[in-house]
Design an enzyme around this catalytic site. Structure first.
Site, PDB file in Angstrom:
ATOM      1  N   GLU A  73      46.433  69.823  70.756  1.00 23.64           N
ATOM      2  CA  GLU A  73      46.943  70.927  69.941  1.00 23.64           C
ATOM      3  C   GLU A  73      48.171  71.581  70.576  1.00 23.64           C
ATOM      4  OE1 GLU A  73      44.847  74.358  67.522  1.00 23.64           O
ATOM      5  OE2 GLU A  73      44.750  74.819  69.652  1.00 23.64           O
ATOM      6  N   HIS A 170      45.357  81.758  75.054  1.00 20.97           N
ATOM      7  CA  HIS A 170      46.133  81.580  73.819  1.00 20.97           C
ATOM      8  C   HIS A 170      45.697  82.581  72.745  1.00 20.97           C
ATOM      9  CE1 HIS A 170      46.654  77.123  75.074  1.00 20.97           C
ATOM     10  NE2 HIS A 170      47.854  77.680  75.117  1.00 20.97           N
ATOM     11  N   CYS A 257      41.600  73.139  70.168  1.00 17.28           N
ATOM     12  CA  CYS A 257      42.597  72.492  71.035  1.00 17.28           C
ATOM     13  C   CYS A 257      42.475  70.972  71.094  1.00 17.28           C
ATOM     14  CB  CYS A 257      42.540  73.082  72.435  1.00 17.28           C
ATOM     15  SG  CYS A 257      40.952  72.914  73.172  1.00 17.28           S
TER      16      CYS A 257
HETATM   17  C1  CIR Z   1      45.314  74.492  79.721  1.00 16.61           C
HETATM   18  O1  CIR Z   1      45.210  75.422  80.527  1.00 16.61           O
HETATM   19  O2  CIR Z   1      46.384  74.208  79.195  1.00 16.61           O
HETATM   20  C2  CIR Z   1      44.090  73.677  79.376  1.00 16.61           C
HETATM   21  N1  CIR Z   1      43.243  73.628  80.524  1.00 16.61           N
HETATM   22  C3  CIR Z   1      43.355  74.248  78.207  1.00 16.61           C
HETATM   23  C4  CIR Z   1      44.142  74.166  76.938  1.00 16.61           C
HETATM   24  C5  CIR Z   1      43.428  74.729  75.749  1.00 16.61           C
HETATM   25  N2  CIR Z   1      44.246  74.615  74.607  1.00 16.61           N
HETATM   26  C6  CIR Z   1      44.048  75.261  73.483  1.00 16.61           C
HETATM   27  O3  CIR Z   1      43.128  76.060  73.378  1.00 16.61           O
HETATM   28  N3  CIR Z   1      44.889  75.053  72.471  1.00 16.61           N
END
Ligand code: CIR
Length: 267
Positions: A73, A170, A257
């Site tokens: 995402e 986010h 995500c």
């Molecule tokens: C990050 O910190 O980028 C990842 N560990 C988690 C990303 C989660 N992404 C989302 O909720 N769209």
């Protein structure tokens, strides 16, 4: 980007298999990393739920060099009328965009690129029938959000900028669309100006991560670990599909995500 079809009507999605390096995924607060097997099981169940909801799922191969690349995402946005390649706001994820770009160029006639120097993560972007909301966060800066609003307008949509509560990764970590008139959010977003035109359901105290739900066609995917939120949504009439998220939550992720979702015309 016409509004004749509901923004949560999807027939297509892209996901990426987790890599074994997912155990090293980014996290703000280290409560111990997830296991690869645990993330894989959660991911498999998610794909099955998407398919049950009537979505055709394209599965991309794992990328060992990118521990967080299962969270497709964030490096791009997709709409019926085109895709936008983003610039994720954290160094280890910036090159995920180049990895997903060829797939998007194959699937979409129009692929825009977020102009430099802005940064934006897809996790900060909420589609609503009243327009797209772009949350400012540690990952999405003002130049990125403003450039993204222009890209969305170029695709025929409209968008506005919102604030993400401090301390959450986010905008959609703390809020999600439930239906055309309703959002679910944490108490921190209870009085958010951008939600004035919506009915709001607030997640019970102590279940804040449950605010990242995913509405897909007639179902709402909700984290299985938050029974009070599930109960609240079921009582409100939603068809809830509970999915395990305990492993991905260790690396600050939720249900939205793990996919890019859109309605593909002519299918
Ligand atoms: C990050 O910190 O980028 C990842 N560990 C988690 C990303 C989660 N992404 C989302 O909720 N769209």
């Amino acid at each position: 980007m016409s509004q004749t079809r509901s923004v949560y009507r999807f027939n297509s999605a892209i996901v990426r298999e987790p890599s074994t390096s997912v155990v090293n995924g980014l996290r703000a607060d280290d409560r111990g990393g997830p296991t690869y097997e645990g993330v894989k099981a959660e991911h498999d169940a998610y794909i099955a739920a998407m398919r049950n909801a009537g979505v055709e799922v394209t599965i991309l191969p794992p990328l060992e060099a990118f521990p967080d690349s299962v969270f497709v995402e964030d490096p791009a946005l997709v709409f019926t009328g085109g895709a936008i390649l983003l610039r994720p706001g954290t160094p280890t994820r910036i090159d995920e965009t180049a990895e997903i770009a060829p797939t998007l160029r194959e699937m979409f006639d129009t692929v825009l690129e977020l102009p430099a120097p802005g940064q934006a993560d897809g996790g900060d972007v909420m589609y609503t029938p009243k327009g797209v909301l772009v949350g400012l966060s540690a990952r999405t800066d003002k130049p990125g959000a403003e450039a993204l609003v222009c890209c969305i307008e170029q695709l025929g949509g409209k968008a506005e900028i919102a604030e993400t509560p401090k301390g959450v990764l986010h905008f959609k970590t703390a809020s999600s669309l439930l239906d055309d008139e309703t959002v679910i959010s944490t108490a921190a977003l209870a009085n958010a100006a951008v939600f004035k035109q919506f009915r709001q359901i607030i997640v019970p105290e102590g279940e804040e991560p449950a605010a990242n739900v995913l509405r897909v066609n007639d179902i709402v995917m909700v984290s299985a670990d938050y029974p009070r939120t599930i109960d609240k949504l079921e009582r409100a009439g939603y068809k809830v599909v509970p999915l395990k998220t305990a492993e991905i939550e260790k690396i600050d992720a939720g249900l939205s995500c793990m996919s890019l979702r859109w309605y593909r015309e002519g299918k």
